[in-house]
Design a protein around this motif. Sequence first.
Motif, PDB file in Angstrom:
ATOM      1  N   ILE A 152     -30.742  24.222  27.042  1.00 34.85           N
ATOM      2  CA  ILE A 152     -30.891  25.716  26.922  1.00 34.85           C
ATOM      3  C   ILE A 152     -29.363  26.374  26.949  1.00 34.85           C
ATOM      4  N   TRP A 153     -28.895  27.331  25.835  1.00 38.67           N
ATOM      5  CA  TRP A 153     -28.123  27.930  25.714  1.00 38.67           C
ATOM      6  C   TRP A 153     -28.194  29.719  26.061  1.00 38.67           C
ATOM      7  N   VAL A 154     -27.015  29.395  26.187  1.00 36.78           N
ATOM      8  CA  VAL A 154     -26.824  31.746  26.510  1.00 36.78           C
ATOM      9  C   VAL A 154     -25.730  31.976  26.235  1.00 36.78           C
ATOM     10  N   LEU A 155     -24.935  32.982  25.173  1.00 35.23           N
ATOM     11  CA  LEU A 155     -24.088  34.261  25.405  1.00 35.23           C
ATOM     12  C   LEU A 155     -23.991  34.736  26.107  1.00 35.23           C
ATOM     13  N   PRO A 156     -22.574  34.681  27.426  1.00 29.89           N
ATOM     14  CA  PRO A 156     -23.296  36.183  28.255  1.00 29.89           C
ATOM     15  C   PRO A 156     -22.452  37.454  27.167  1.00 29.89           C
ATOM     16  N   VAL A 157     -23.089  38.187  27.296  1.00 31.80           N
ATOM     17  CA  VAL A 157     -22.464  39.743  27.284  1.00 31.80           C
ATOM     18  C   VAL A 157     -22.529  40.592  28.204  1.00 31.80           C
ATOM     19  N   THR A 158     -23.500  41.101  29.050  1.00 27.59           N
ATOM     20  CA  THR A 158     -23.273  41.955  30.029  1.00 27.59           C
ATOM     21  C   THR A 158     -23.656  42.342  31.116  1.00 27.59           C
ATOM     22  N   ALA A 159     -24.398  41.046  31.306  1.00 30.29           N
ATOM     23  CA  ALA A 159     -25.453  40.037  32.456  1.00 30.29           C
ATOM     24  C   ALA A 159     -24.520  39.279  33.229  1.00 30.29           C
ATOM     25  N   PRO A 160     -24.781  39.418  34.627  1.00 24.61           N
ATOM     26  CA  PRO A 160     -23.677  38.416  35.110  1.00 24.61           C
ATOM     27  C   PRO A 160     -23.901  37.175  35.376  1.00 24.61           C
ATOM     28  N   ALA A 174     -47.492  28.514  23.133  1.00 25.79           N
ATOM     29  CA  ALA A 174     -46.157  27.018  22.162  1.00 25.79           C
ATOM     30  C   ALA A 174     -45.324  26.886  22.994  1.00 25.79           C
ATOM     31  N   ASP A 175     -44.385  26.837  22.517  1.00 26.70           N
ATOM     32  CA  ASP A 175     -43.178  26.085  22.989  1.00 26.70           C
ATOM     33  C   ASP A 175     -42.761  27.349  24.247  1.00 26.70           C
ATOM     34  N   VAL A 176     -42.630  27.155  25.185  1.00 26.94           N
ATOM     35  CA  VAL A 176     -41.891  28.232  24.981  1.00 26.94           C
ATOM     36  C   VAL A 176     -40.673  29.055  26.020  1.00 26.94           C
ATOM     37  N   TRP A 177     -39.404  27.348  25.579  1.00 27.71           N
ATOM     38  CA  TRP A 177     -38.510  28.020  25.278  1.00 27.71           C
ATOM     39  C   TRP A 177     -38.066  28.043  23.827  1.00 27.71           C
TER      40      TRP A 177
END
Length: 177
Positions: A152-160, A174-177
């Motif tokens: 799992i990969w994330v792209l921070p925008v406004t969320a700390p 099915a696939d939750v992620w």
Amino acid sequence: MTRLQTAHTSDLDPRVLGLARELLYETFAGDLADSDWEHSLGGIHALVWDGGELIGHAAVIQRRLLHSGRAWRAGYVEGVGVHPGRQREGHGGAMMDALGEVIRRAYDLGALGSTAEAERLYAGRGWQRWRGALSALTPDGIRPTPDDADGIWVLPVTAPLDLGGELTCDWRDADVW
């Protein structure tokens, strides 16, 4: 000459959606379940055309992710694929750049599940691997999803984001992620 198109699912002709589904089926060598395609619907699609041939597809849909005691509005990337004969030509990057702009303008963060082969594509665009615990908010409560670790990969925008903290996704079939 290639052309990048972005459009909401509701603005795409059923024929175009059919072409996108066929493209992903071919790209993933038949390993595309109905639920995988369904997860790509209801948001913004990035499509790469070469003349009348569809050679790339990616989509971003809205999901809720729980992190640091809060539900965040997330742009979740699904259905990223480029025709096998047209990979490594920059089409995946063009689609991800377009969807990255959608995420930055409309969501608190971006998220996606990645294969090992695609990690360079995402890392080069500011996406970061999630290092903490993963879970899903299921009909039976919050359940760990350890099989998704490292994918799992994330792209921070406004969320700390605390990349070592817990990240919980909303429920889906099915696939939750």
